[in-house]
Design an enzyme around this catalytic site. Structure first.
Site, PDB file in Angstrom:
ATOM      1  N   ASP A 152       0.661 -24.262  28.573  1.00 59.45           N
ATOM      2  CA  ASP A 152      -0.033 -23.068  29.262  1.00 59.45           C
ATOM      3  C   ASP A 152       0.865 -22.742  30.477  1.00 59.45           C
ATOM      4  O   ASP A 152       1.527 -23.431  30.973  1.00 59.45           O
ATOM      5  CB  ASP A 152      -1.598 -23.194  29.639  1.00 59.45           C
ATOM      6  CG  ASP A 152      -1.842 -24.542  30.676  1.00 59.45           C
ATOM      7  OD1 ASP A 152      -0.826 -25.100  30.878  1.00 59.45           O
ATOM      8  OD2 ASP A 152      -2.858 -24.931  30.318  1.00 59.45           O
ATOM      9  N   HIS A 203       2.283 -27.879  31.189  1.00 61.69           N
ATOM     10  CA  HIS A 203       1.713 -27.215  31.913  1.00 61.69           C
ATOM     11  C   HIS A 203       2.410 -26.457  32.891  1.00 61.69           C
ATOM     12  O   HIS A 203       2.701 -26.951  33.955  1.00 61.69           O
ATOM     13  CB  HIS A 203       0.470 -27.926  32.560  1.00 61.69           C
ATOM     14  CG  HIS A 203      -0.400 -28.478  31.682  1.00 61.69           C
ATOM     15  ND1 HIS A 203      -1.283 -27.654  30.920  1.00 61.69           N
ATOM     16  CD2 HIS A 203      -0.584 -29.968  31.060  1.00 61.69           C
ATOM     17  CE1 HIS A 203      -2.079 -28.422  30.198  1.00 61.69           C
ATOM     18  NE2 HIS A 203      -1.766 -29.785  30.114  1.00 61.69           N
ATOM     19  N   ASN A 260       3.227 -39.132  26.037  1.00 59.22           N
ATOM     20  CA  ASN A 260       2.686 -37.683  26.430  1.00 59.22           C
ATOM     21  C   ASN A 260       2.813 -37.647  27.781  1.00 59.22           C
ATOM     22  O   ASN A 260       1.883 -38.482  28.509  1.00 59.22           O
ATOM     23  CB  ASN A 260       1.436 -37.327  25.630  1.00 59.22           C
ATOM     24  CG  ASN A 260       1.172 -35.766  25.751  1.00 59.22           C
ATOM     25  OD1 ASN A 260       1.876 -34.915  25.400  1.00 59.22           O
ATOM     26  ND2 ASN A 260      -0.084 -35.542  26.291  1.00 59.22           N
ATOM     27  N   GLU A 271       0.788 -29.220  25.224  1.00 58.62           N
ATOM     28  CA  GLU A 271      -0.581 -28.662  26.183  1.00 58.62           C
ATOM     29  C   GLU A 271      -0.009 -27.287  26.615  1.00 58.62           C
ATOM     30  O   GLU A 271      -0.281 -27.217  27.962  1.00 58.62           O
ATOM     31  CB  GLU A 271      -1.162 -29.716  27.041  1.00 58.62           C
ATOM     32  CG  GLU A 271      -1.440 -31.067  26.453  1.00 58.62           C
ATOM     33  CD  GLU A 271      -1.926 -32.085  27.283  1.00 58.62           C
ATOM     34  OE1 GLU A 271      -2.362 -31.588  28.554  1.00 58.62           O
ATOM     35  OE2 GLU A 271      -2.160 -33.239  27.178  1.00 58.62           O
TER      36      GLU A 271
HETATM   37  O1  9MR Z   1      -8.804 -29.823  29.261  1.00 57.06           O
HETATM   38  C1  9MR Z   1      -9.152 -30.933  29.660  1.00 57.06           C
HETATM   39  C2  9MR Z   1     -10.210 -30.570  30.871  1.00 57.06           C
HETATM   40  O2  9MR Z   1     -11.404 -30.203  30.142  1.00 57.06           O
HETATM   41  C3  9MR Z   1     -10.792 -32.022  31.389  1.00 57.06           C
HETATM   42  O3  9MR Z   1     -11.731 -31.495  32.483  1.00 57.06           O
HETATM   43  C4  9MR Z   1      -9.559 -32.434  32.184  1.00 57.06           C
HETATM   44  C5  9MR Z   1      -9.812 -33.815  32.999  1.00 57.06           C
HETATM   45  O4  9MR Z   1      -8.797 -34.189  33.615  1.00 57.06           O
HETATM   46  O5  9MR Z   1      -8.579 -32.695  30.987  1.00 57.06           O
HETATM   47  C6  9MR Z   1      -8.004 -31.621  30.425  1.00 57.06           C
HETATM   48  O6  9MR Z   1      -6.933 -32.007  29.644  1.00 57.06           O
HETATM   49  C7  9MR Z   1      -5.852 -32.690  30.232  1.00 57.06           C
HETATM   50  C8  9MR Z   1      -5.286 -33.635  29.347  1.00 57.06           C
HETATM   51  O7  9MR Z   1      -6.082 -34.382  28.806  1.00 57.06           O
HETATM   52  C9  9MR Z   1      -4.074 -34.257  29.631  1.00 57.06           C
HETATM   53  N1  9MR Z   1      -3.138 -33.493  30.407  1.00 57.06           N
HETATM   54  C10 9MR Z   1      -3.595 -32.398  31.311  1.00 57.06           C
HETATM   55  C11 9MR Z   1      -4.803 -31.717  30.895  1.00 57.06           C
HETATM   56  C12 9MR Z   1      -5.172 -30.762  31.820  1.00 57.06           C
HETATM   57  O8  9MR Z   1      -5.994 -31.405  32.937  1.00 57.06           O
END
Ligand code: 9MR
Length: 354
Positions: free
Chosen positions: A275, A244, A208, A273
């Protein structure tokens, strides 16, 4: 805190059941072969096309009852935003804590959502004991194997897919120099996949990453890696495109063709993921462009049979990781902060219906 959360989840679940099995009702519509009607949810529409439509959720968000209720009715899949990451699941070496992940699995079960596991291995959100230690290759291999084996076994039968390795490539297509690469070399990826398979023969195993939705050096690197893993008979079932996206950087080039070429390797593809952020304040033009992009991503997935589903990284601007990370950006989701539909919601609906 924890008790309150669990209780509120249980309460939400009980409410959902009392309301006549909100999760089960739409299933009858899709399964009966009829076209979903105007009251169909995004997931109903996606399911009629053989896909799921989901949203990530982070544990504290389950306390936001209106948010959790809508998540449970509109979507057919969820991914824990943080609850299954290494820092949460193995806070001390060999000491496992699945409380946060279990809470989301319980919520998902009560609401009829299936769960993607995220993530067994990542360079970020690792526990301090792991990052601050000095490990020989043998030690780190055994730590990684134990982590993967224990977590995958714990969630066997509860998650349908795992992001086994997350974000292992740099933008230029070289391996990211994470702790595992530096100590074990690139072979850690195949090892991780094999250990995950040994712990759960049925779960779908994914790589991923972000910035891999379009063609380019990074997605080429994954293409080459997955091709090689397949040739070496390493278990690999899917490729996750995080998606993203940001309006200011343009829509990913040739997304549909890119999904197609991965499917051609014999793996599933998932949008994991999604957005689409923008510079704030959001105006009508930006929101219209965002809607168009949400429609395009949905179309691109629907165009390729092996694109199995779409997951939003949270579904409303009320709970989004973006404002905290990208100053002055946000408004990235199809629902606004008041849980009202934005133009993006209608665009997804249209794409799923046409
Ligand atoms: O949504 C997650 C956020 O709450 C955390 O603070 C963050 C830390 O890096 O991670 C976010 O999720 C990530 C995901 O695990 C991997 N891809 C990027 C996402 C956004 O940062």
């Amino acid at each position: 805190m924890r008790t309150t959360r669990v209780r509120s989840v249980a309460l939400a679940a009980a409410t959902a059941l009392l309301l006549g099995g909100l999760a089960a009702a739409p299933a009858a519509t899709a399964d009966s072969g009829k076209k979903p009607g105007a009251s169909a949810t995004l997931h109903d529409l996606a399911r009629a096309q053989g896909r799921y439509f989901g949203s990530a959720v982070d544990n504290p968000e389950l306390d936001d009852t209106p948010y959790a209720d809508l998540l449970g009715t509109e979507f057919g899949q969820t991914t824990p935003g943080n609850g299954m990451k290494w820092y949460a699941t193995e806070p001390q070496r060999g000491v496992f804590d699945f409380t946060a992940g279990d809470e989301i699995v319980d919520y998902a079960r009560a609401n009829g959502l299936k769960v993607r596991g995220h993530t067994l291995l990542w360079h970020s959100q690792l526990p301090d004991w792991l990052t601050s230690g000095t490990w020989s290759a043998d030690e780190l291999r055994s730590i990684l194997k134990n982590h993967i084996t224990t977590e995958v076994k714990h969630y066997r039968g509860k998650v349908f897919a795992w992001d086994v390795a997350n974000e292992i490539m740099n933008e230029d297509g070289t391996y990211r120099e994470n702790i595992f690469y530096k100590t074990l070399g690139p072979g850690y990826v195949a090892d991780a996949l094999r250990w995950a398979r040994a712990a759960d023969p049925k779960v779908k195993l994914y790589l991923n990453d972000y910035n891999v939705e379009g063609t380019g050096a990074k997605s080429d690197a994954y293409y080459t890696l997955i091709k090689q893993l397949k040739a070496d008979r390493v278990p690999i079932d899917g490729f996750g495109m995080q998606a993203h996206l940001a309006l200011q950087y343009g829509f990913p080039q040739q997304m549909r063709q890119n999904i197609k070429r991965f499917a051609g390797l014999g793996v599933d593809v998932a949008i994991t993921e999604l957005d689409i952020r923008m510079l704030l304040p959001a105006d009508a033009t930006e929101l219209a462009q965002q809607a168009d992009w949400y429609g395009q991503v949905t179309d691109a997935c629907l165009a390729v049979k092996r694109c199995v589903g779409i997951t939003l990284w949270g579904y409303s601007d009320r709970h989004s990781w973006i404002p905290a990370v990208f100053d002055g950006e946000g408004a990235a989701l199809p629902w606004d902060e008041n849980l009202q539909h934005k133009p993006a919601y209608d665009a997804i609906r249209k794409a799923l219906t046409d």
